[in-house]
Write an enzyme that holds these catalytic residues in place. Structure first.
Site, PDB file in Angstrom:
ATOM      1  N   ASP A  75      -7.633   2.465  -4.352  1.00  0.00           N
ATOM      2  CA  ASP A  75      -8.112   1.933  -3.080  1.00  0.00           C
ATOM      3  C   ASP A  75      -7.832   2.930  -1.956  1.00  0.00           C
ATOM      4  O   ASP A  75      -8.695   3.259  -1.165  1.00  0.00           O
ATOM      5  CB  ASP A  75      -7.481   0.558  -2.784  1.00  0.00           C
ATOM      6  CG  ASP A  75      -5.976   0.498  -3.047  1.00  0.00           C
ATOM      7  OD1 ASP A  75      -5.368   1.558  -3.311  1.00  0.00           O
ATOM      8  OD2 ASP A  75      -5.413  -0.607  -2.980  1.00  0.00           O
ATOM      9  N   ASP A  78      -2.407   7.797   0.017  1.00  0.00           N
ATOM     10  CA  ASP A  78      -1.637   8.060   1.225  1.00  0.00           C
ATOM     11  C   ASP A  78      -0.804   9.331   0.970  1.00  0.00           C
ATOM     12  O   ASP A  78      -1.326  10.425   1.109  1.00  0.00           O
ATOM     13  CB  ASP A  78      -0.788   6.793   1.450  1.00  0.00           C
ATOM     14  CG  ASP A  78      -0.051   6.766   2.763  1.00  0.00           C
ATOM     15  OD1 ASP A  78      -0.651   7.121   3.783  1.00  0.00           O
ATOM     16  OD2 ASP A  78       1.128   6.375   2.778  1.00  0.00           O
ATOM     17  N   PHE A 127      -2.447   2.736   9.692  1.00  0.00           N
ATOM     18  CA  PHE A 127      -2.397   1.676   8.699  1.00  0.00           C
ATOM     19  C   PHE A 127      -3.698   0.880   8.741  1.00  0.00           C
ATOM     20  O   PHE A 127      -4.201   0.542   9.809  1.00  0.00           O
ATOM     21  CB  PHE A 127      -1.201   0.753   8.968  1.00  0.00           C
ATOM     22  CG  PHE A 127      -0.944  -0.180   7.842  1.00  0.00           C
ATOM     23  CD1 PHE A 127      -0.288   0.251   6.703  1.00  0.00           C
ATOM     24  CD2 PHE A 127      -1.390  -1.500   7.896  1.00  0.00           C
ATOM     25  CE1 PHE A 127      -0.071  -0.605   5.633  1.00  0.00           C
ATOM     26  CE2 PHE A 127      -1.178  -2.367   6.836  1.00  0.00           C
ATOM     27  CZ  PHE A 127      -0.515  -1.919   5.707  1.00  0.00           C
TER      28      PHE A 127
HETATM   29  P1  IMP Z   1       0.911   6.647  -1.900  1.00  0.00           P
HETATM   30  O1  IMP Z   1       1.678   6.560  -3.196  1.00  0.00           O
HETATM   31  O2  IMP Z   1       1.796   7.051  -0.748  1.00  0.00           O
HETATM   32  O3  IMP Z   1      -0.326   7.496  -1.962  1.00  0.00           O
HETATM   33  O4  IMP Z   1       0.532   5.189  -1.526  1.00  0.00           O
HETATM   34  C1  IMP Z   1      -0.534   4.567  -2.042  1.00  0.00           C
HETATM   35  C2  IMP Z   1      -0.391   3.096  -1.890  1.00  0.00           C
HETATM   36  O5  IMP Z   1       0.230   2.723  -0.646  1.00  0.00           O
HETATM   37  C3  IMP Z   1      -1.754   2.440  -1.874  1.00  0.00           C
HETATM   38  O6  IMP Z   1      -2.201   2.186  -3.171  1.00  0.00           O
HETATM   39  C4  IMP Z   1      -1.493   1.209  -1.044  1.00  0.00           C
HETATM   40  O7  IMP Z   1      -1.020   0.166  -1.883  1.00  0.00           O
HETATM   41  C5  IMP Z   1      -0.395   1.606  -0.083  1.00  0.00           C
HETATM   42  N1  IMP Z   1      -0.930   2.014   1.237  1.00  0.00           N
HETATM   43  C6  IMP Z   1      -0.911   3.247   1.781  1.00  0.00           C
HETATM   44  N2  IMP Z   1      -1.478   3.265   2.986  1.00  0.00           N
HETATM   45  C7  IMP Z   1      -1.894   1.990   3.218  1.00  0.00           C
HETATM   46  C8  IMP Z   1      -2.584   1.364   4.319  1.00  0.00           C
HETATM   47  O8  IMP Z   1      -2.958   1.973   5.343  1.00  0.00           O
HETATM   48  N3  IMP Z   1      -2.846   0.032   4.171  1.00  0.00           N
HETATM   49  C9  IMP Z   1      -2.469  -0.692   3.074  1.00  0.00           C
HETATM   50  N4  IMP Z   1      -1.831  -0.133   2.037  1.00  0.00           N
HETATM   51  C10 IMP Z   1      -1.542   1.196   2.106  1.00  0.00           C
END
Ligand code: IMP
Length: 150
Positions: A75, A78, A127
């Site tokens: 989805d 980040d 966010f």
């Molecule tokens: P990463 O491991 O830091 O890339 O984080 C990925 C996960 O963080 C995503 O699959 C989401 O579940 C959550 N996440 C990161 N940014 C957002 C946001 O802006 N809104 C909601 N969930 C987020």
């Protein structure tokens, strides 16, 4: 509904349902074309975040992926920490090739070198909620994507 409130926070529309649908269709067509004739498995990543200690669930996790092309569907990417762990697992399980597709990508937050093959939208480091993404369990069912304003 351009402005919404979830718990203590306010959000405004960032990507409409039509914009999202249009982009999703275009990405699907591109993937179809690129991977034509290959033995492809799509891996949807649901719920939860490795980075906050929760475990991600992977659809089809028990499938034999040896020699297959696996397309990971995210989805949002980040920091990329979740992605890195998932790719590590898929390689251990001997996928022939791993492709990454994400609806949303935050380039400013990304800390990895793993190339992302298919990106729906590059977004600022804000966010967002909606279209499956939640804020503390809220907002997941919204049809558009909203960004935090307050
Ligand atoms: P990463 O491991 O830091 O890339 O984080 C990925 C996960 O963080 C995503 O699959 C989401 O579940 C959550 N996440 C990161 N940014 C957002 C946001 O802006 N809104 C909601 N969930 C987020």
């Amino acid at each position: 509904m351009n402005e919404i409130k979830l718990l203590d926070r306010e959000f405004s529309v960032y990507l409409t349902e039509d914009e999202i649908q249009g982009r999703v269709t275009a990405l699907a067509e591109k993937i179809n074309e690129d991977l034509k004739g290959e033995d492809v498995l799509f891996f949807g990543i649901l719920n939860g975040v490795f980075s906050t200690g929760k475990i991600k669930e992977l659809i089809g996790w028990n499938e034999d992926i040896t020699g297959k092309t696996v397309v990971v569907i995210e989805d949002i990417v980040d920091t990329g920490a979740t992605l890195e762990r998932v790719i590590g697992e898929l390689k251990l399980r001997k996928a022939a090739e791993v492709k990454i597709c994400t609806l949303l990508f935050k380039p400013e937050a990304y800390t990895k070198d793993i190339p992302i093959d298919y990106i729906g939208f590059e977004i600022p480091n804000n966010f967002v909620v909606g279209y499956g993404l939640d804020y503390d369990g809220y907002g997941r069912n919204l049809k558009a994507i909203y960004k935090l304003t307050k």
